[in-house]
Design an enzyme around this catalytic site. Sequence first.
Site, PDB file in Angstrom:
ATOM      1  N   CYS A 272     -11.051   2.945  -0.155  1.00 36.13           N
ATOM      2  CA  CYS A 272      -9.127   2.864  -0.093  1.00 36.13           C
ATOM      3  C   CYS A 272      -9.159   2.284   0.945  1.00 36.13           C
ATOM      4  O   CYS A 272      -9.678   2.237   1.828  1.00 36.13           O
ATOM      5  CB  CYS A 272      -9.215   4.591   0.101  1.00 36.13           C
ATOM      6  SG  CYS A 272      -6.934   5.081   1.061  1.00 36.13           S
TER       7      CYS A 272
ATOM      8  N   CYS B 264      -3.817  -1.675  -2.156  1.00 38.09           N
ATOM      9  CA  CYS B 264      -4.081  -0.384  -2.547  1.00 38.09           C
ATOM     10  C   CYS B 264      -5.264   0.377  -3.680  1.00 38.09           C
ATOM     11  O   CYS B 264      -4.669  -0.517  -4.734  1.00 38.09           O
ATOM     12  CB  CYS B 264      -2.563   0.544  -3.295  1.00 38.09           C
ATOM     13  SG  CYS B 264      -2.531   2.825  -3.629  1.00 38.09           S
TER      14      CYS B 264
ATOM     15  N   GLU C  78      -2.135   9.092   8.565  1.00 37.96           N
ATOM     16  CA  GLU C  78      -1.107   9.180   8.262  1.00 37.96           C
ATOM     17  C   GLU C  78      -1.000   9.709   9.155  1.00 37.96           C
ATOM     18  O   GLU C  78       0.225   9.510  10.067  1.00 37.96           O
ATOM     19  CB  GLU C  78      -0.896   9.199   6.839  1.00 37.96           C
ATOM     20  CG  GLU C  78      -0.361   8.347   5.439  1.00 37.96           C
ATOM     21  CD  GLU C  78       0.070   7.283   5.937  1.00 37.96           C
ATOM     22  OE1 GLU C  78       1.162   7.066   6.987  1.00 37.96           O
ATOM     23  OE2 GLU C  78      -0.616   5.912   5.619  1.00 37.96           O
TER      24      GLU C  78
ATOM     25  N   HIS D  44      -6.756   2.870   2.998  1.00 38.48           N
ATOM     26  CA  HIS D  44      -6.569   3.770   4.805  1.00 38.48           C
ATOM     27  C   HIS D  44      -8.447   4.027   5.183  1.00 38.48           C
ATOM     28  O   HIS D  44      -8.496   4.555   6.839  1.00 38.48           O
ATOM     29  CB  HIS D  44      -6.163   4.848   4.562  1.00 38.48           C
ATOM     30  CG  HIS D  44      -4.826   5.258   4.199  1.00 38.48           C
ATOM     31  ND1 HIS D  44      -4.018   4.860   3.141  1.00 38.48           N
ATOM     32  CD2 HIS D  44      -3.865   5.170   4.766  1.00 38.48           C
ATOM     33  CE1 HIS D  44      -2.767   4.290   2.848  1.00 38.48           C
ATOM     34  NE2 HIS D  44      -3.107   5.724   4.217  1.00 38.48           N
TER      35      HIS D  44
ATOM     36  N   ASP E 103       0.768  -1.321   0.452  1.00 38.03           N
ATOM     37  CA  ASP E 103       0.177   0.031  -0.137  1.00 38.03           C
ATOM     38  C   ASP E 103       1.278   1.315   0.264  1.00 38.03           C
ATOM     39  O   ASP E 103       2.420   1.219  -0.493  1.00 38.03           O
ATOM     40  CB  ASP E 103      -1.008  -0.275   1.023  1.00 38.03           C
ATOM     41  CG  ASP E 103      -2.091   1.088   1.061  1.00 38.03           C
ATOM     42  OD1 ASP E 103      -2.547   1.555   0.526  1.00 38.03           O
ATOM     43  OD2 ASP E 103      -1.921   1.896   2.290  1.00 38.03           O
ATOM     44  N   SER E 104       0.504   2.308  -0.126  1.00 33.69           N
ATOM     45  CA  SER E 104       1.338   3.948  -0.204  1.00 33.69           C
ATOM     46  C   SER E 104       1.528   3.888   1.991  1.00 33.69           C
ATOM     47  O   SER E 104       2.517   4.642   1.368  1.00 33.69           O
ATOM     48  CB  SER E 104       0.439   4.746  -0.675  1.00 33.69           C
ATOM     49  OG  SER E 104      -0.732   4.221   0.086  1.00 33.69           O
TER      50      SER E 104
HETATM   51  N1  DGL Z   1      -4.623   3.414   0.811  1.00 35.70           N
HETATM   52  C1  DGL Z   1      -4.501   3.453  -1.282  1.00 35.70           C
HETATM   53  C2  DGL Z   1      -6.032   3.260  -1.429  1.00 35.70           C
HETATM   54  O1  DGL Z   1      -6.317   2.233  -1.038  1.00 35.70           O
HETATM   55  C3  DGL Z   1      -4.295   4.792  -1.382  1.00 35.70           C
HETATM   56  C4  DGL Z   1      -3.668   6.295  -0.849  1.00 35.70           C
HETATM   57  C5  DGL Z   1      -3.019   7.174  -1.472  1.00 35.70           C
HETATM   58  O2  DGL Z   1      -1.627   7.145  -0.742  1.00 35.70           O
HETATM   59  O3  DGL Z   1      -4.259   8.363  -1.497  1.00 35.70           O
HETATM   60  O4  DGL Z   1      -5.882   3.716  -2.546  1.00 35.70           O
END
Ligand code: DGL
Length: 285
Positions: A200, A91, A168, A202, A28-29
């Site tokens: 997402c 991600c 984050e 997150h 993931d990011s």
């Molecule tokens: N968590 C990632 C996603 O599911 C990327 C979020 C990001 O870095 O913008 O899209």
Amino acid sequence: MYSSSIFEGNFYDFFEQEPQRAPIGIFDSGVGGLTVLRQLYRQLPNESIVYFGDTARLPYGIRSQTEILQFTREILTWLQQQQVKMVIMACNTSSALALETVRQEFNIPILGVILPGAKAAVQQGKRIGVIATPATAKSNAYRQAILEIDPEVQVWQVSCPEFVPLIEQNRIYDPYTTEVARAYLEPLLQQEIDTLVHGCTHYPLLTPVLRSLLPASVKLVDPAVHVVTACTQELDLLSLRNTHPPLPTRFAVSGCSQQFAQSGLQWLGYTPLVEEVCFTGTTVS
Ligand code: DGL
């Protein structure tokens, strides 16, 4: 060349002889992929895992498709060097913008989160809201996947650029985050959605905030749950399921390992040992 204190000696030869024991790679990011990791622990407790967070380059959601593709290729190359047997692209942004391309380029099973999330959404409701990063929302990947499965449902997507930086920075319970969430949800509430997809990885970390703003009848879909179910099926299909005790999860990031370790404690309940990796082929620490 990458070196690790966890994988010592001849583990790599070992994986060649017993591919079931090789780890699953997940990326993931940033910390968002931990929501998928938690599902892996729940659903596949015997699997060893290598987790990569591209924290030096997040947020991905405001990046171009060219950048996302480049980052995804670099991460997959690195994961392949770690001899993973399968990759979960945790991600959504990479899954929306790069999955189809890299599947043609890498000789390894790669699972994305969008199709499992879309399948779960259509089983839950008919008026589906999707909250996602700007890049994922713009790609229309969720809308297309959902409508391909069921053309009768209605889909509304909202781009939420502020969520990932707030998560984050660990500002989930900051009143400002609730106000931002209220604004993002408003158009979806106006449409009287019955289902909301976390588009997402997150966003499941925001569930308490989102729940406080949504009617109790709105069902939340977390694609993390469903991508791990898909992973289980794929492992069984390929006879790659590990039945031995797993190795400790290995964590690597492109940014600050200490910051990630702190987040890990919060979301995993233990402080992970985190390595720093850069893609020139060297380990920073
Ligand atoms: N968590 C990632 C996603 O599911 C990327 C979020 C990001 O870095 O913008 O899209």
